[in-house]
Enzyme design. Structure first.
Site, PDB file in Angstrom:
ATOM      1  N   LYS A 175     -13.319  -0.315 -14.252  1.00 45.26           N
ATOM      2  CA  LYS A 175     -13.794  -1.567 -13.668  1.00 45.26           C
ATOM      3  C   LYS A 175     -14.293  -2.542 -14.728  1.00 45.26           C
ATOM      4  CE  LYS A 175     -12.717  -0.583  -9.469  1.00 45.26           C
ATOM      5  NZ  LYS A 175     -11.642  -1.362  -8.794  1.00 45.26           N
ATOM      6  N   THR A 227     -16.310   1.431   3.600  1.00 50.03           N
ATOM      7  CA  THR A 227     -14.867   1.567   3.753  1.00 50.03           C
ATOM      8  C   THR A 227     -14.514   3.049   3.727  1.00 50.03           C
ATOM      9  OG1 THR A 227     -14.351   1.586   1.389  1.00 50.03           O
ATOM     10  CG2 THR A 227     -14.546  -0.585   2.457  1.00 50.03           C
ATOM     11  N   ASP A 280       3.575   1.286  -5.039  1.00 47.41           N
ATOM     12  CA  ASP A 280       2.764   2.032  -5.998  1.00 47.41           C
ATOM     13  C   ASP A 280       2.355   1.067  -7.103  1.00 47.41           C
ATOM     14  OD1 ASP A 280       1.699   3.627  -7.996  1.00 47.41           O
ATOM     15  OD2 ASP A 280       3.428   4.944  -8.172  1.00 47.41           O
ATOM     16  N   VAL A 281       1.068   0.731  -7.169  1.00 46.99           N
ATOM     17  CA  VAL A 281       0.616  -0.289  -8.113  1.00 46.99           C
ATOM     18  C   VAL A 281       0.790   0.136  -9.564  1.00 46.99           C
ATOM     19  CG1 VAL A 281      -1.025  -1.327  -6.496  1.00 46.99           C
ATOM     20  CG2 VAL A 281      -1.799   0.506  -8.040  1.00 46.99           C
ATOM     21  N   TYR A 317     -14.829   5.908 -13.721  1.00 54.70           N
ATOM     22  CA  TYR A 317     -14.597   4.810 -12.772  1.00 54.70           C
ATOM     23  C   TYR A 317     -15.075   3.491 -13.365  1.00 54.70           C
ATOM     24  CZ  TYR A 317     -15.153   2.011  -8.495  1.00 54.70           C
ATOM     25  OH  TYR A 317     -15.101   1.014  -7.529  1.00 54.70           O
ATOM     26  N   ASP A 348       0.853  -1.190   0.000  1.00 46.15           N
ATOM     27  CA  ASP A 348       0.000   0.000   0.000  1.00 46.15           C
ATOM     28  C   ASP A 348       0.888   1.239   0.000  1.00 46.15           C
ATOM     29  OD1 ASP A 348      -2.171   1.903   0.577  1.00 46.15           O
ATOM     30  OD2 ASP A 348      -3.276   0.187   1.361  1.00 46.15           O
ATOM     31  N   ASN A 356      -6.372  -5.687  -5.076  1.00 44.12           N
ATOM     32  CA  ASN A 356      -7.477  -5.020  -4.393  1.00 44.12           C
ATOM     33  C   ASN A 356      -7.414  -3.498  -4.461  1.00 44.12           C
ATOM     34  OD1 ASN A 356      -9.583  -4.667  -2.083  1.00 44.12           O
ATOM     35  ND2 ASN A 356      -7.731  -3.714  -1.272  1.00 44.12           N
TER      36      ASN A 356
END
Length: 258
Positions: A163, A194, A67-68, A159, A39, A94
């Protein structure tokens, strides 16, 4: 030896410091896995790893600032995890971010950021672990999509695009990697309570969301984590290229539903 369905398995969980990711990390450790908590939230991620290691009396989790959207960061993460815990057998892609915006007014910088985290991140993750998994006889990759990756919703054009892309990448990768024993599936949560969702309206947003769910409540991270355990375990050994909604029934309707 810790009992559980994931004993002997090594997992990477991106976005693992908080929210849904933290619940997945906890569930994986509880089921016997060794987990790399990846993360950008360093304080929260380190605290989670320290807590789980203290409870277990062993190094069952390790935090790595990651850092993804950075290919080099992925290479370092996989190499470090392989060296510390053993070959990576589970990748929970995730990490994700949510920014609302209309077609005519969506901020382009936010659109690009969502692309880099939500779409590019899982792609780089799959590529980074594929070689390790192939060399070691297989593994499980679990990509986080969304109900907005199954159907459209106003305010989520950008967004939703990321996805839907995750959903498509998952199916393509399932075909490519399945022959090597690597299963790739996508998970499609609905509204989950969340920090990522609460920032957009707090309690009022949660209450409104609950009114639209057939079960009349929003989900909790603990509702989602068991699905990640199942998909990471050998119990799901014949599930590949699937898209699994975990949304309280939101996608079980049509335009006249609700």
């Amino acid at each position: 030896m810790r009992p559980g369905r994931l004993v002997g398995k090594v997992a990477i969980v991106t976005g693992g410091a908080m929210g849904q990711g933290a619940a997945i990390v906890r569930a994986y450790v509880a089921e016997g896995a060794s987990v790399a908590v990846a993360d950008v939230a360093q304080d929260e991620g380190q605290a989670l790893a320290d807590e789980l290691c203290a409870e277990a009396g062993a190094e069952v989790a390790r935090f790595t600032r990651h850092d993804v959207s950075d290919e080099a960061s992925w290479a370092a993460l996989v190499a470090d995890t392989d060296e510390r815990f053993g070959p990576v057998g589970i990748l929970a892609n995730n990490a994700g971010i949510l920014r609302f915006g209309q077609v005519e007014s969506q901020d382009l910088a936010e659109l690009e950021l969502m692309f880099r985290v939500n779409q590019l991140g899982p792609f780089l993750g799959m590529r980074a672990v594929a070689r390790t998994m192939r060399k070691n006889g297989g593994g499980s990759i679990i990509n986080a999509s969304s109900t907005e990756g199954l159907g459209g919703m106003a305010g989520t054009v950008a967004y939703g695009a990321t996805k839907f892309a995750v959903r498509g990448m998952t199916k393509g990768a399932a075909h490519e990697l399945g022959q090597h024993g690597i299963r790739v599936n996508s998970v499609h949560p609905g509204m989950i309570d969340t920090p990522m969702t609460r920032v957009h309206g707090g309690d009022a947003a949660m209450e409104y969301g609950a009114s639209k769910v057939p079960l009349r409540r929003v989900g909790l991270p603990e509702d989602v984590a068991p699905l990640y355990v199942f998909l990471g375990s050998d119990e799901s050994s014949y599930i590949n290229g699937a898209e699994i909604a975990i949304d309280g029934g939101v996608t079980a309707t049509h335009a006249f539903g609700g």
